[in-house]
Design an enzyme around this catalytic site. Structure first.
Site, PDB file in Angstrom:
ATOM      1  N   LYS A  35      -5.683 -59.812  13.776  1.00  0.00           N
ATOM      2  CA  LYS A  35      -4.282 -59.597  13.380  1.00  0.00           C
ATOM      3  C   LYS A  35      -3.889 -60.385  12.129  1.00  0.00           C
ATOM      4  CE  LYS A  35      -3.776 -57.082  17.028  1.00  0.00           C
ATOM      5  NZ  LYS A  35      -3.994 -55.659  16.916  1.00  0.00           N
ATOM      6  N   CYS A  36      -4.835 -61.032  11.494  1.00  0.00           N
ATOM      7  CA  CYS A  36      -4.573 -61.819  10.294  1.00  0.00           C
ATOM      8  C   CYS A  36      -4.341 -60.902   9.095  1.00  0.00           C
ATOM      9  CB  CYS A  36      -5.776 -62.732  10.023  1.00  0.00           C
ATOM     10  SG  CYS A  36      -5.620 -63.738   8.542  1.00  0.00           S
ATOM     11  N   HIS A  37      -3.511 -61.337   8.152  1.00  0.00           N
ATOM     12  CA  HIS A  37      -3.280 -60.523   6.955  1.00  0.00           C
ATOM     13  C   HIS A  37      -4.524 -60.429   6.077  1.00  0.00           C
ATOM     14  CE1 HIS A  37      -2.153 -64.588   5.629  1.00  0.00           C
ATOM     15  NE2 HIS A  37      -2.493 -64.207   4.421  1.00  0.00           N
TER      16      HIS A  37
END
Length: 180
Positions: A35-37
């Site tokens: 879910k990290c950018h």
């Protein structure tokens, strides 16, 4: 001589994996999070893996939930998500801690041999990358913002520094090996 080969880590299916199995390979070890950018880097990492895997290169993904809880998934769900959304084929391990008292020993080792942003040893975010040569020695550490595609030259350099064993036919039909 110490190296990463002294460490084991559980794969996302909980099988114990000895890094000594990777002797002779150039590695890129990355702490990841779905879910990290920066998770789009997984696609770029897969391209690197596909380009160099036949030359003795591999990538090891170590999911981590320490940064803004960007890895909410567990076990095989992580690998399934990475395969479905990013089409990755390299090894995915169980979630690890990369900082603090429960830091996985591999990451303690990697941090003790390099410094990151502002000469700090702590990992500051997901997608910190560690390049390891074929002898299991740390070559370099890269910040999360470092795009995987910018690593072609250093990967190639590491791969070229490894002697390649090529089979040849000796007299009497006996196979031998010659170093390139």
């Amino acid at each position: 001589m110490d190296s990463i080969y002294q460490f084991n880590a559980p794969l996302c299916n909980n099988d114990d994996f000895s890094l000594s199995q990777l002797k002779g390979k150039t590695l890129l070890i990355v702490n990841t999070a779905s879910k990290c950018h920066f998770s789009a880097q997984l696609c770029a990492l897969e391209k690197l893996y596909q380009q160099y895997k036949n030359d003795g290169f591999t990538i090891l993904a170590f999911p981590c939930n320490q940064f803004d809880k960007n890895e909410p998934l567990e076990g095989m769900a992580i690998k399934d998500y990475y395969q479905k959304h990013f089409s990755i084929n390299f090894e995915v391990f169980n979630k690890v801690m990369v900082n603090g008292p429960d830091t996985h020993p591999l990451f303690s080792y990697l941090k003790s041999h390099t410094r990151g942003i502002a000469q700090n040893r702590a990992i500051k975010w997901n997608f910190t990358k560690f390049l390891v040569n074929a002898q299991g020695q740390l070559v370099a550490r890269y910040a999360p913002r470092t795009k995987p595609e910018s690593l072609h030259n250093v990967i190639t350099s590491c791969l070229e520094s490894v002697p390649v064993i090529k089979p040849t036919t000796a007299r009497l039909g006996v196979r031998s090996a010659v170093l390139k």
